[in-house]
Design a protein around this motif. Structure first.
Motif, PDB file in Angstrom:
ATOM      1  N   ALA A  52       0.831  -1.206   0.000  1.00 27.42           N
ATOM      2  CA  ALA A  52       0.000   0.000   0.000  1.00 27.42           C
ATOM      3  C   ALA A  52       0.863   1.252   0.000  1.00 27.42           C
ATOM      4  N   PHE A  53       1.989   1.217   0.714  1.00 27.82           N
ATOM      5  CA  PHE A  53       2.882   2.374   0.731  1.00 27.82           C
ATOM      6  C   PHE A  53       3.488   2.612  -0.654  1.00 27.82           C
ATOM      7  N   ALA A  54       3.889   1.538  -1.334  1.00 28.76           N
ATOM      8  CA  ALA A  54       4.441   1.684  -2.687  1.00 28.76           C
ATOM      9  C   ALA A  54       3.402   2.258  -3.645  1.00 28.76           C
ATOM     10  N   GLN A  55       2.162   1.819  -3.512  1.00 28.60           N
ATOM     11  CA  GLN A  55       1.088   2.364  -4.349  1.00 28.60           C
ATOM     12  C   GLN A  55       0.891   3.852  -4.061  1.00 28.60           C
ATOM     13  N   PHE A  56       0.948   4.219  -2.779  1.00 22.85           N
ATOM     14  CA  PHE A  56       0.835   5.622  -2.397  1.00 22.85           C
ATOM     15  C   PHE A  56       1.965   6.447  -3.014  1.00 22.85           C
ATOM     16  N   MET A  57       3.203   5.928  -2.946  1.00 18.83           N
ATOM     17  CA  MET A  57       4.340   6.659  -3.508  1.00 18.83           C
ATOM     18  C   MET A  57       4.221   6.778  -5.025  1.00 18.83           C
ATOM     19  N   MET A  82       8.822  -6.993  -1.705  1.00 20.59           N
ATOM     20  CA  MET A  82       9.558  -5.788  -2.107  1.00 20.59           C
ATOM     21  C   MET A  82       8.863  -5.141  -3.308  1.00 20.59           C
ATOM     22  N   TYR A  83       8.644  -3.847  -3.211  1.00 21.13           N
ATOM     23  CA  TYR A  83       7.997  -3.096  -4.281  1.00 21.13           C
ATOM     24  C   TYR A  83       8.813  -1.854  -4.590  1.00 21.13           C
ATOM     25  N   ARG A  84       8.663  -1.363  -5.810  1.00 22.79           N
ATOM     26  CA  ARG A  84       9.411  -0.176  -6.220  1.00 22.79           C
ATOM     27  C   ARG A  84       8.478   0.878  -6.783  1.00 22.79           C
ATOM     28  N   ALA A  85       8.744   2.141  -6.400  1.00 20.65           N
ATOM     29  CA  ALA A  85       8.037   3.291  -6.975  1.00 20.65           C
ATOM     30  C   ALA A  85       9.095   4.336  -7.308  1.00 20.65           C
ATOM     31  N   GLY A  86       9.580   4.333  -8.539  1.00 22.47           N
ATOM     32  CA  GLY A  86      10.646   5.257  -8.924  1.00 22.47           C
ATOM     33  C   GLY A  86      11.902   5.011  -8.090  1.00 22.47           C
ATOM     34  N   PRO A  87      12.429   6.054  -7.433  1.00 25.28           N
ATOM     35  CA  PRO A  87      13.647   5.895  -6.639  1.00 25.28           C
ATOM     36  C   PRO A  87      13.401   5.370  -5.234  1.00 25.28           C
ATOM     37  N   VAL A  88      12.154   4.932  -4.957  1.00 26.38           N
ATOM     38  CA  VAL A  88      11.776   4.487  -3.612  1.00 26.38           C
ATOM     39  C   VAL A  88      11.544   2.978  -3.619  1.00 26.38           C
ATOM     40  N   LEU A  89      12.222   2.284  -2.708  1.00 24.18           N
ATOM     41  CA  LEU A  89      12.028   0.857  -2.524  1.00 24.18           C
ATOM     42  C   LEU A  89      11.240   0.646  -1.236  1.00 24.18           C
ATOM     43  N   SER A  90      10.237  -0.210  -1.298  1.00 24.69           N
ATOM     44  CA  SER A  90       9.364  -0.485  -0.150  1.00 24.69           C
ATOM     45  C   SER A  90       9.446  -1.975   0.162  1.00 24.69           C
TER      46      SER A  90
END
Length: 258
Positions: A52-57, A82-90
């Motif tokens: 959910a945090f990766a989706q938010f980012m 592990m999920y990725r949103a651009g330069p952010v790894l969750s």
């Protein structure tokens, strides 16, 4: 240089480094191509929360296409997500020091092999607050053990190794400054106490075992508060020690539920 450090001379002698619990490896994956531009890593206990945090980012960074979802990079493993949103790894880390320690060892090696630079790692999630308003966010300045000491003790072979647990003070102040724009969540900086157990270790009276009175519990929590403790959880000392040793700018932000 800002590179993530590993302090293990044996890694240079290995033909391949298999990050077993992340379902990644130096031969099976091009880690610099996959992760070389990562600047922020956010870790938390629950796989669903980190998804959910990766989706938010993704939404915040304008990366989400209509109907597009984030993919679990560690889908081949049932240990972590592990999920990725651009330069952010969750990434999820499970519950307790053993679980987060395994994840951090492999994450730090991943960032090292990927040649990431100037990475900031922030641990997010929930905790039990101590003497603070429900709904508050505690930004940790120092993680302490059950004796309120800033240390992480680990038995390595038959030696007791003690490591520092101070977190990045500048990052804590930066996060506190950012929090002033969010009126819904009272935010403060304080010590976080890390325990090895959810029930007796945190003074709960409702476990399968309880070897103390409610009066002794309250007296212990009073002493913890006087020592600067503002929340209690089960990962912060290991998190702080590993981040500090490997050159990661680290911080912990925990939401007080009750």
């Amino acid at each position: 240089s800002g590179l993530v450090l590993v302090k293990n001379p044996h890694l240079d002698l290995m033909e391949e480094d298999v990050l077993y619990h992340l379902d990644l490896g130096t031969k099976t994956h091009n880690l610099p191509a996959m992760f070389g531009d990562i600047k922020f890593v956010c870790v938390g206990g629950s796989p669903n929360r980190m998804r959910a945090f990766a989706q938010f980012m993704q939404r915040e960074l304008g990366l989400a296409a209509a109907g597009e979802d984030v993919a679990d990079i560690c889908a081949g493993s049932d240990r972590y997500a592990m999920y990725r949103a651009g330069p952010v790894l969750s990434i999820s880390h499970g519950m307790g020091i053993p679980s987060i320690s395994i994840m951090l060892h492999e994450l730090i090696k991943l960032l090292h092999h990927a040649k990431c630079r100037d990475v900031t790692i922030i641990r997010i999630g929930t905790s039990g607050g101590l003497g603070i308003e429900a709904g508050s966010v505690v930004i940790t300045d120092t993680a302490v053990d059950s004796s309120f000491q800033p240390r992480f003790e680990q038995v390595v072979l038959d030696d007791v190794v003690v490591r520092s647990t101070e977190l990045d003070k500048d990052l804590a102040e930066e996060l506190l400054a950012c929090s002033r724009d969010i009126a819904d969540f009272p935010t403060l900086i304080g010590h976080t106490m890390c325990t090895y157990d959810f029930y007796e270790g945190q003074g709960r009276l409702d476990g399968a075992l309880c070897s103390f009175s409610s009066e002794k519990k309250l007296e212990y929590l009073r002493r913890a508060y006087e020592a600067g403790v503002r929340n209690i959880e089960m990962e912060s000392t290991a998190f702080a020690a590993l981040c500090g040793l490997c050159g990661l700018k680290g911080e912990s932000c925990r939401f007080h539920l009750l």
